[in-house]
Design a protein around this motif. Sequence first.
Motif, PDB file in Angstrom:
ATOM      1  N   LEU A   1       0.812  -1.219   0.000  1.00 54.79           N
ATOM      2  CA  LEU A   1       0.000   0.000   0.000  1.00 54.79           C
ATOM      3  C   LEU A   1       0.844   1.266   0.000  1.00 54.79           C
ATOM      4  O   LEU A   1       0.341   2.351  -0.278  1.00 54.79           O
ATOM      5  N   TYR A   2       2.126   1.143   0.340  1.00 55.36           N
ATOM      6  CA  TYR A   2       3.007   2.300   0.342  1.00 55.36           C
ATOM      7  C   TYR A   2       3.390   2.665  -1.093  1.00 55.36           C
ATOM      8  O   TYR A   2       3.649   1.785  -1.920  1.00 55.36           O
ATOM      9  N   SER A   3       3.465   3.946  -1.364  1.00 53.11           N
ATOM     10  CA  SER A   3       3.911   4.402  -2.683  1.00 53.11           C
ATOM     11  C   SER A   3       5.387   4.062  -2.872  1.00 53.11           C
ATOM     12  O   SER A   3       6.140   3.935  -1.902  1.00 53.11           O
ATOM     13  N   ASN A   4       5.802   3.930  -4.127  1.00 48.59           N
ATOM     14  CA  ASN A   4       7.190   3.566  -4.402  1.00 48.59           C
ATOM     15  C   ASN A   4       8.111   4.783  -4.452  1.00 48.59           C
ATOM     16  O   ASN A   4       9.217   4.723  -5.001  1.00 48.59           O
ATOM     17  N   PHE A   5       7.655   5.894  -3.923  1.00 41.36           N
ATOM     18  CA  PHE A   5       8.487   7.082  -3.788  1.00 41.36           C
ATOM     19  C   PHE A   5       8.133   7.751  -2.472  1.00 41.36           C
ATOM     20  O   PHE A   5       7.129   7.460  -1.850  1.00 41.36           O
ATOM     21  N   GLY A   6       8.964   8.640  -2.031  1.00 49.91           N
ATOM     22  CA  GLY A   6       8.738   9.343  -0.779  1.00 49.91           C
ATOM     23  C   GLY A   6       9.927  10.229  -0.482  1.00 49.91           C
ATOM     24  O   GLY A   6      10.980  10.114  -1.111  1.00 49.91           O
ATOM     25  N   THR A   7       9.767  11.089   0.511  1.00 46.02           N
ATOM     26  CA  THR A   7      10.824  12.056   0.792  1.00 46.02           C
ATOM     27  C   THR A   7      11.938  11.454   1.612  1.00 46.02           C
ATOM     28  O   THR A   7      13.063  11.315   1.164  1.00 46.02           O
ATOM     29  N   HIS A   8      11.653  11.062   2.829  1.00 41.93           N
ATOM     30  CA  HIS A   8      12.712  10.612   3.722  1.00 41.93           C
ATOM     31  C   HIS A   8      12.358   9.337   4.505  1.00 41.93           C
ATOM     32  O   HIS A   8      13.228   8.699   5.064  1.00 41.93           O
ATOM     33  N   ILE A   9      11.100   9.042   4.596  1.00 41.11           N
ATOM     34  CA  ILE A   9      10.686   7.954   5.479  1.00 41.11           C
ATOM     35  C   ILE A   9      11.191   6.603   4.977  1.00 41.11           C
ATOM     36  O   ILE A   9      11.093   6.288   3.793  1.00 41.11           O
ATOM     37  N   GLY A  10      11.714   5.794   5.885  1.00 42.33           N
ATOM     38  CA  GLY A  10      12.062   4.433   5.552  1.00 42.33           C
ATOM     39  C   GLY A  10      10.834   3.549   5.646  1.00 42.33           C
ATOM     40  O   GLY A  10      10.376   3.213   6.740  1.00 42.33           O
ATOM     41  N   HIS A  11      10.239   3.216   4.503  1.00 39.55           N
ATOM     42  CA  HIS A  11       8.995   2.453   4.517  1.00 39.55           C
ATOM     43  C   HIS A  11       9.173   1.077   5.140  1.00 39.55           C
ATOM     44  O   HIS A  11       8.235   0.513   5.701  1.00 39.55           O
ATOM     45  N   GLU A  12      10.369   0.530   5.032  1.00 41.16           N
ATOM     46  CA  GLU A  12      10.619  -0.768   5.650  1.00 41.16           C
ATOM     47  C   GLU A  12      10.472  -0.683   7.165  1.00 41.16           C
ATOM     48  O   GLU A  12       9.977  -1.599   7.813  1.00 41.16           O
ATOM     49  N   GLU A  13      10.908   0.437   7.739  1.00 46.11           N
ATOM     50  CA  GLU A  13      10.769   0.624   9.183  1.00 46.11           C
ATOM     51  C   GLU A  13       9.308   0.747   9.585  1.00 46.11           C
ATOM     52  O   GLU A  13       8.891   0.205  10.605  1.00 46.11           O
ATOM     53  N   LEU A  14       8.542   1.463   8.783  1.00 45.09           N
ATOM     54  CA  LEU A  14       7.120   1.619   9.097  1.00 45.09           C
ATOM     55  C   LEU A  14       6.383   0.293   9.001  1.00 45.09           C
ATOM     56  O   LEU A  14       5.461   0.021   9.776  1.00 45.09           O
ATOM     57  N   ALA A  15       6.766  -0.523   8.047  1.00 49.10           N
ATOM     58  CA  ALA A  15       6.050  -1.777   7.824  1.00 49.10           C
ATOM     59  C   ALA A  15       6.080  -2.699   9.036  1.00 49.10           C
ATOM     60  O   ALA A  15       5.167  -3.505   9.238  1.00 49.10           O
ATOM     61  N   VAL A  16       7.120  -2.585   9.868  1.00 55.23           N
ATOM     62  CA  VAL A  16       7.260  -3.491  11.013  1.00 55.23           C
ATOM     63  C   VAL A  16       6.806  -2.860  12.321  1.00 55.23           C
ATOM     64  O   VAL A  16       6.886  -3.501  13.374  1.00 55.23           O
ATOM     65  N   CYS A  17       6.314  -1.631  12.281  1.00 58.09           N
ATOM     66  CA  CYS A  17       5.860  -0.970  13.513  1.00 58.09           C
ATOM     67  C   CYS A  17       4.600  -1.638  14.051  1.00 58.09           C
ATOM     68  O   CYS A  17       3.689  -1.970  13.292  1.00 58.09           O
ATOM     69  N   GLU A  18       4.558  -1.808  15.362  1.00 60.69           N
ATOM     70  CA  GLU A  18       3.426  -2.487  16.003  1.00 60.69           C
ATOM     71  C   GLU A  18       2.633  -1.576  16.927  1.00 60.69           C
ATOM     72  O   GLU A  18       1.617  -1.993  17.477  1.00 60.69           O
TER      73      GLU A  18
END
Length: 306
Positions: free
Chosen positions: A197-214
């Motif tokens: 669901l995350y876009s394949n672009f972004g400014t600074h956020i590490g999407h991999e880090e967000l994906a594992v947040c609980e």
Amino acid sequence: MYGWEMLSFNIHDGFLEAICETLDDIKMHLTATEYGPYLQNASPLHTTTIVEKCTLKLVDEYKHMLCQATEPLSTFLQYITYGHMIEIDVNELLEKCHPLGMFDSIASLAVAQNMRELYRLVLVDTPLAPYFSECITSENTLYKAYLEDFYKFCQKLGGATAEIMCDLLSFEADRRAVNITINSIGTELTRDDRRKLYSNFGTHIGHEELAVCEDVDQVRGAMEKYPPYQSIFNRISYGESQMLDKAFYEEEVRRLCLSFEQQFHYAVFFAYIRLREQEIRNLMWISECVAQNQKSRVHDSVVFIF
């Protein structure tokens, strides 16, 4: 005759003079603005009426810009409305549709029973068709496809338009990634589902880090590593995730205003529409606070512009 009091009156006494007690007071103050003609015959007067009339003013302005635009600006302006088209709810069809998201065959949406029928019967002939053809099995990925397409279009335009718009769209992609993460905590959505669901672009956020947040605090920890978003989370305390939307809106307004500091680019049109939408959200919140006699809460959600 006015004297020197006009120089200092509003500093000391303007608030008490301008304070609104009823929706009629709000209408009276708006009469002196460009919203005045649209509210002139508004009856009955409710919060929804004020928002509807103010939005109609925005839509008329957008249509005027679109009529005057030539390519590629006209296509750029149309991209701005696609997001509102995507937000259309089939089950609450016409009542809650944003006017900027209306299109000719919208009434036919009610006959669709699922996403495939929606695409086959109605949306195949609309600007949303490319996004549905790619995401026909998942409604949640539709906005992602739209953002990515808009991003690519702006890149092709090049120049200051590409520079500013790609930054604004990256911020939007990052914000959506954060919201998707927070809203999916405690649900059946897996980490892999989030990543899709995350876009394949972004400014600074590490999407991999967000994906594992609980939990929300882990989201905050992931965000605070990046300076542009550290300032957003610094505005709210731990456990105040409900204030996150306002903090993101404030940052968005700051970025939108910065776009006016450069010339000869299309981002100013995008920024103008977004800032007017924020102005209308402010009016909605203020009107609701006045209608419910909760004026002490007006500043809770108002986002100041300029």
